[in-house]
Design an enzyme around this catalytic site. Structure first.
Site, PDB file in Angstrom:
ATOM      1  N   ARG A  47      -4.870   3.705  15.425  1.00  0.00           N
ATOM      2  CA  ARG A  47      -4.072   2.480  15.575  1.00  0.00           C
ATOM      3  C   ARG A  47      -3.671   2.231  17.021  1.00  0.00           C
ATOM      4  O   ARG A  47      -3.151   1.172  17.329  1.00  0.00           O
ATOM      5  CB  ARG A  47      -2.820   2.567  14.706  1.00  0.00           C
ATOM      6  CG  ARG A  47      -3.157   2.399  13.235  1.00  0.00           C
ATOM      7  CD  ARG A  47      -1.965   2.073  12.407  1.00  0.00           C
ATOM      8  NE  ARG A  47      -2.401   1.638  11.081  1.00  0.00           N
ATOM      9  CZ  ARG A  47      -1.692   1.781   9.995  1.00  0.00           C
ATOM     10  NH1 ARG A  47      -0.508   2.327  10.052  1.00  0.00           N
ATOM     11  NH2 ARG A  47      -2.150   1.359   8.842  1.00  0.00           N
ATOM     12  N   ARG A  71      -1.409 -12.033  -2.544  1.00  0.00           N
ATOM     13  CA  ARG A  71      -1.419 -10.628  -2.973  1.00  0.00           C
ATOM     14  C   ARG A  71      -0.028 -10.211  -3.450  1.00  0.00           C
ATOM     15  O   ARG A  71       0.116  -9.492  -4.430  1.00  0.00           O
ATOM     16  CB  ARG A  71      -1.881  -9.724  -1.821  1.00  0.00           C
ATOM     17  CG  ARG A  71      -2.035  -8.261  -2.221  1.00  0.00           C
ATOM     18  CD  ARG A  71      -2.638  -7.437  -1.121  1.00  0.00           C
ATOM     19  NE  ARG A  71      -1.630  -7.081  -0.134  1.00  0.00           N
ATOM     20  CZ  ARG A  71      -1.887  -6.430   0.993  1.00  0.00           C
ATOM     21  NH1 ARG A  71      -3.127  -6.096   1.288  1.00  0.00           N
ATOM     22  NH2 ARG A  71      -0.931  -6.121   1.836  1.00  0.00           N
ATOM     23  N   ARG A  80       3.951  -6.570  -4.437  1.00  0.00           N
ATOM     24  CA  ARG A  80       4.281  -5.759  -3.255  1.00  0.00           C
ATOM     25  C   ARG A  80       5.421  -6.414  -2.487  1.00  0.00           C
ATOM     26  O   ARG A  80       5.331  -7.573  -2.083  1.00  0.00           O
ATOM     27  CB  ARG A  80       3.056  -5.612  -2.342  1.00  0.00           C
ATOM     28  CG  ARG A  80       2.158  -4.486  -2.766  1.00  0.00           C
ATOM     29  CD  ARG A  80       0.972  -4.293  -1.862  1.00  0.00           C
ATOM     30  NE  ARG A  80       1.302  -4.027  -0.476  1.00  0.00           N
ATOM     31  CZ  ARG A  80       0.435  -3.531   0.397  1.00  0.00           C
ATOM     32  NH1 ARG A  80      -0.785  -3.252   0.023  1.00  0.00           N
ATOM     33  NH2 ARG A  80       0.781  -3.326   1.650  1.00  0.00           N
ATOM     34  N   ARG A 130       4.699  -8.097  10.467  1.00  0.00           N
ATOM     35  CA  ARG A 130       3.557  -7.171  10.449  1.00  0.00           C
ATOM     36  C   ARG A 130       2.420  -7.683  11.325  1.00  0.00           C
ATOM     37  O   ARG A 130       1.759  -6.903  12.018  1.00  0.00           O
ATOM     38  CB  ARG A 130       3.073  -6.945   9.015  1.00  0.00           C
ATOM     39  CG  ARG A 130       4.014  -6.054   8.210  1.00  0.00           C
ATOM     40  CD  ARG A 130       3.749  -6.076   6.724  1.00  0.00           C
ATOM     41  NE  ARG A 130       2.411  -5.661   6.367  1.00  0.00           N
ATOM     42  CZ  ARG A 130       1.783  -6.043   5.258  1.00  0.00           C
ATOM     43  NH1 ARG A 130       2.367  -6.863   4.404  1.00  0.00           N
ATOM     44  NH2 ARG A 130       0.577  -5.609   4.994  1.00  0.00           N
ATOM     45  N   LYS A 167      -9.677  -5.205   4.729  1.00  0.00           N
ATOM     46  CA  LYS A 167     -10.155  -3.857   5.076  1.00  0.00           C
ATOM     47  C   LYS A 167     -10.387  -2.994   3.842  1.00  0.00           C
ATOM     48  O   LYS A 167     -11.412  -2.336   3.734  1.00  0.00           O
ATOM     49  CB  LYS A 167      -9.158  -3.145   6.000  1.00  0.00           C
ATOM     50  CG  LYS A 167      -9.016  -3.746   7.368  1.00  0.00           C
ATOM     51  CD  LYS A 167      -8.092  -2.926   8.254  1.00  0.00           C
ATOM     52  CE  LYS A 167      -6.684  -2.787   7.724  1.00  0.00           C
ATOM     53  NZ  LYS A 167      -5.898  -4.012   7.728  1.00  0.00           N
TER      54      LYS A 167
END
Length: 190
Positions: A89, A128, A134, A145, A14
Site C-alpha cells: 500500500r 454494495r 457494510r 476512504r 479488486k
C-alpha cells in the site's frame, strides 16, 4: 512464477477480478488480513508478535508483514504464482516486497491498476452498502476512504511505472469485459 499485485480504489472491483485471475491462471491468493489471521491462529512467533500490535490498535509493521509473506511464499514452492491483495500500500512496502521476492529469484510480474471514474466508485460502494449492509459503505466514509487512497496509495502507481510493471486497466463495463482486458494484459507479459 506469475506474481500479480492488484490495485485500485475502494469499489474498483479488486476482489471480484482477483477471484477471476486466480481461477484463470491457477494462482494462490495472499491477502494481508487472511495471512495475519492465519499466523495468529497458528500461534507462530510472527503471529504472536503481530497480535500484540493489533491488540494495541497499531498497524503491524511492514517488516513483520514481509516476514509473514516470506513464510507463506516459502510454503507454496509448487505454486504457479500469487496475487497480492491489500499489499503493498506504500512505496516502502513495495520496495520491501521486491527485495523479499528477489531473494527468492522472483519479482512482481505485473501491477494491474483498475481505473474507475470517481462517480462510479461512489455508486458501486453505495450499492454494495445497501446489499451487504457494510457500515463503511456510506457516502461520508466512502469519500474519506477515496481521499486516503488517492493521497497514500496512488503514488504506488508511479513506483510501478518506473519499475516497468504497471498496467492500467479500464475498470468500467461488465465484469467479463474488464476481466478480458486483464487476461489480455497478462497474456502480453513478455
Amino acid at each position: 512464477m506469475l506474481n500479480v499485485v492488484i490495485f485500485g480504489a475502494p469499489g474498483s472491483g479488486k476482489g471480484t477480478q482477483s477471484e477471476l485471475i486466480i481461477k484463470e491462471f491457477g494462482l494462490d491468493h495472499i491477502s494481508t488480513g487472511d495471512v495475519l489471521r492465519a499466523e495468529i491462529k497458528a500461534g507462530s512467533e510472527l503471529g504472536k508478535t503481530a497480535a500484540k500490535y493489533i491488540e494495541e490498535g497499531q498497524l503491524v509493521p511492514d517488516e513483520l508483514i514481509i516476514d509473514i509473506f516470506a513464510n507463506v511464499l516459502d510454503s507454496k514452492k509448487n505454486s504457479k504464482g500469487v496475487i497480492f491483495d491489500g499489499f503493498p500500500r506504500t512505496i516502502p512496502q513495495a520496495k520491501a516486497l521486491k527485495t523479499m521476492l528477489n531473494e527468492r529469484g522472483q519479482d512482481v510480474s505485473v501491477m494491474i491498476n483498475l481505473n474507475v471514474d470517481e462517480d462510479e466508485l461512489i455508486n458501486r460502494l453505495l450499492e454494495r452498502g445497501k446489499v451487504s449492509g457494510r457500515s463503511d459503505d456510506n457516502l461520508e466514509t466512502i469519500k474519506s476512504r477515496l481521499e486516503v487512497y488517492h493521497n497514500q496509495t496512488a503514488p504506488l502507481a508511479e513506483y510501478y511505472i518506473q519499475e516497468g510493471k504497471h498496467v492500467s486497466i479500464h475498470g468500467m463495463g461488465t465484469i467479463e469485459e474488464i476481466f478480458g482486458r486483464i487476461k489480455e494484459a497478462i497474456a502480453n507479459l513478455g
